[in-house]
Design an enzyme around this catalytic site. Sequence first.
Site, PDB file in Angstrom:
ATOM      1  N   ASP A   1       0.994  -1.229  -0.103  1.00  0.00           N
ATOM      2  CA  ASP A   1       0.163   0.068  -0.074  1.00  0.00           C
ATOM      3  C   ASP A   1       1.059   1.157  -0.008  1.00  0.00           C
ATOM      4  O   ASP A   1       1.761   1.268   0.849  1.00  0.00           O
ATOM      5  CB  ASP A   1      -0.688  -0.185   1.129  1.00  0.00           C
ATOM      6  CG  ASP A   1      -2.073   1.176   1.300  1.00  0.00           C
ATOM      7  OD1 ASP A   1      -2.412   1.433   0.160  1.00  0.00           O
ATOM      8  OD2 ASP A   1      -2.234   1.353   2.523  1.00  0.00           O
TER       9      ASP A   1
ATOM     10  N   HIS B   1      -8.033   9.869   3.485  1.00  0.00           N
ATOM     11  CA  HIS B   1      -7.381   8.979   4.474  1.00  0.00           C
ATOM     12  C   HIS B   1      -7.808   9.529   5.859  1.00  0.00           C
ATOM     13  O   HIS B   1      -7.874  10.384   6.391  1.00  0.00           O
ATOM     14  CB  HIS B   1      -5.948   8.905   4.454  1.00  0.00           C
ATOM     15  CG  HIS B   1      -5.548   8.247   3.125  1.00  0.00           C
ATOM     16  ND1 HIS B   1      -4.959   8.829   2.041  1.00  0.00           N
ATOM     17  CD2 HIS B   1      -5.570   6.914   2.821  1.00  0.00           C
ATOM     18  CE1 HIS B   1      -4.782   7.678   1.076  1.00  0.00           C
ATOM     19  NE2 HIS B   1      -5.105   6.755   1.601  1.00  0.00           N
ATOM     20  N   GLY B   2      -7.872   8.244   6.979  1.00  0.00           N
ATOM     21  CA  GLY B   2      -8.059   8.712   8.247  1.00  0.00           C
ATOM     22  C   GLY B   2      -9.503   8.546   8.852  1.00  0.00           C
ATOM     23  O   GLY B   2     -10.235   8.482   8.112  1.00  0.00           O
TER      24      GLY B   2
ATOM     25  N   SER C   1     -13.022   4.278   4.486  1.00  0.00           N
ATOM     26  CA  SER C   1     -13.534   3.822   5.814  1.00  0.00           C
ATOM     27  C   SER C   1     -14.791   4.740   5.990  1.00  0.00           C
ATOM     28  O   SER C   1     -14.910   5.982   5.530  1.00  0.00           O
ATOM     29  CB  SER C   1     -12.650   4.279   6.730  1.00  0.00           C
ATOM     30  OG  SER C   1     -11.776   3.130   7.049  1.00  0.00           O
TER      31      SER C   1
HETATM   32  P1  13P Z   1      -8.925   4.765   5.573  1.00  0.00           P
HETATM   33  O1  13P Z   1      -8.149   5.733   6.282  1.00  0.00           O
HETATM   34  O2  13P Z   1     -10.242   5.668   5.213  1.00  0.00           O
HETATM   35  O3  13P Z   1      -9.428   3.576   5.922  1.00  0.00           O
HETATM   36  O4  13P Z   1      -8.270   4.490   4.000  1.00  0.00           O
HETATM   37  C1  13P Z   1      -7.193   3.381   3.963  1.00  0.00           C
HETATM   38  C2  13P Z   1      -6.498   3.640   2.739  1.00  0.00           C
HETATM   39  O5  13P Z   1      -6.842   4.125   1.746  1.00  0.00           O
HETATM   40  C3  13P Z   1      -5.258   2.593   2.599  1.00  0.00           C
HETATM   41  O6  13P Z   1      -4.523   2.968   1.496  1.00  0.00           O
HETATM   42  O1  G3H Z   2      -3.342   4.873   3.657  1.00  0.00           O
HETATM   43  C1  G3H Z   2      -2.891   4.568   4.685  1.00  0.00           C
HETATM   44  C2  G3H Z   2      -2.958   3.386   5.555  1.00  0.00           C
HETATM   45  O2  G3H Z   2      -4.017   3.809   6.368  1.00  0.00           O
HETATM   46  C3  G3H Z   2      -2.022   2.720   6.139  1.00  0.00           C
HETATM   47  O3  G3H Z   2      -1.629   3.720   7.350  1.00  0.00           O
HETATM   48  O4  G3H Z   2       0.739   4.237   6.817  1.00  0.00           O
HETATM   49  O5  G3H Z   2      -0.304   4.465   9.169  1.00  0.00           O
HETATM   50  O6  G3H Z   2       0.148   2.149   7.936  1.00  0.00           O
HETATM   51  P1  G3H Z   2      -0.128   3.554   8.048  1.00  0.00           P
HETATM   52 ZN    ZN Z   3      -4.470   4.844   0.884  1.00  0.00          ZN
END
Ligand code: 13P
Ligand code: G3H
Ligand code: ZN
Length: 322
Positions: free
Chosen positions: A83, A181-182, A227
């Site tokens: 990711d 994100h988040g 999310s």
């Molecule tokens: P969320 O923070 O909305 O769960 O998104 C996760 C994500 O895009 C990981 O790449």
């Molecule tokens: O897009 C980000 C994902 O939620 C992963 O988060 O880099 O804190 O592991 P992280």
């Molecule tokens: Zn992401």
Amino acid sequence: MSLVTTTEMFKKAYDGGYAVGAFNVNNMEIVQGITEAAGELNSPVILQVSKGARAYANHTYLVKLVEAAVEENPQIPIALHLDHGDTFELCKSCIDGGFTSVMIDASSKSFEDNIALTKQVVEYAHAHGVVVEAELGTLAGIEDEVVVEAGKEAYTRPEEVEEFVDKTGCDSLAIAIGTSHGAYKFTAAQCTRNADGILVPPPLRFDVLEECIKRLPGFPIVLHGSSSVPQEFVKMVNQYGGNMPDAVGIPEEQLRQAAKLAVCKINIDSDIRLAMTGNIRKYFAEHPDHFDPRQYLKPARQAVKDMVAHKILHVLGSDGKA
Ligand code: 13P
Ligand code: G3H
Ligand code: ZN
């Protein structure tokens, strides 16, 4: 079944009008919760590892945990994905180290530099039987360790997607249509409030999605930052000593709608974090004398499983599609 790439998964998802969930994994309980849900619902699933997860848990531990999940759930296809890879070297290390899919996220670079880096990763990955997700447009929140403020995000420009896919040879494309994100996806100023005082976010830009689909027929689209930040878990966190005011996510019905179109992969991490944290906080509050990690990680793992089962059934539509 051994680990698979996402090629077949995405073809079936595109044709079948559903999406495959991509859930972030950081430890054993998360891997088990996700794959037990997917296994019982006969759903394909993508387990994804961020740079931060690799730094926390170590590449080898994560690969072995995922391999164990594959052995325990032989009836479903499971892909192991990087990711938000931010360099060629990180992608190469995951390709060499057993991943079946990588994301190169050069979306914060110029269009030309994004193409150049993505193409370099695609050439190496394809020579090793691995598929590549790329990204055009920037989401608000934290991406690539770059913090993009809400309001400063840039939607994907549909007029760029054909040239980008042609020139890079990428296998799927993450686009920015208003997800983020988040757990705090929008500022209060960007939202309205419903009768209960809960923030209601601005709707996703389905016009941008549909324009991208027109220009890339049959091509798998990815949504990050998906999310939904269920308010029952925000409440649980806050009730048991947490402090997460105004956490807000993407409404599930909008994601379900996107999954029926060309969106084949939907990324979810924050909801798993919320479910685990809410349940651990509750457990500690109700059992102040307990100190065995197995006692509080058990309900946390069950909460991950329940969350993923809910997503498969009510957001992704991938149950029975293994
Ligand atoms: P969320 O923070 O909305 O769960 O998104 C996760 C994500 O895009 C990981 O790449
Ligand atoms: O897009 C980000 C994902 O939620 C992963 O988060 O880099 O804190 O592991 P992280
Ligand atoms: Zn992401």
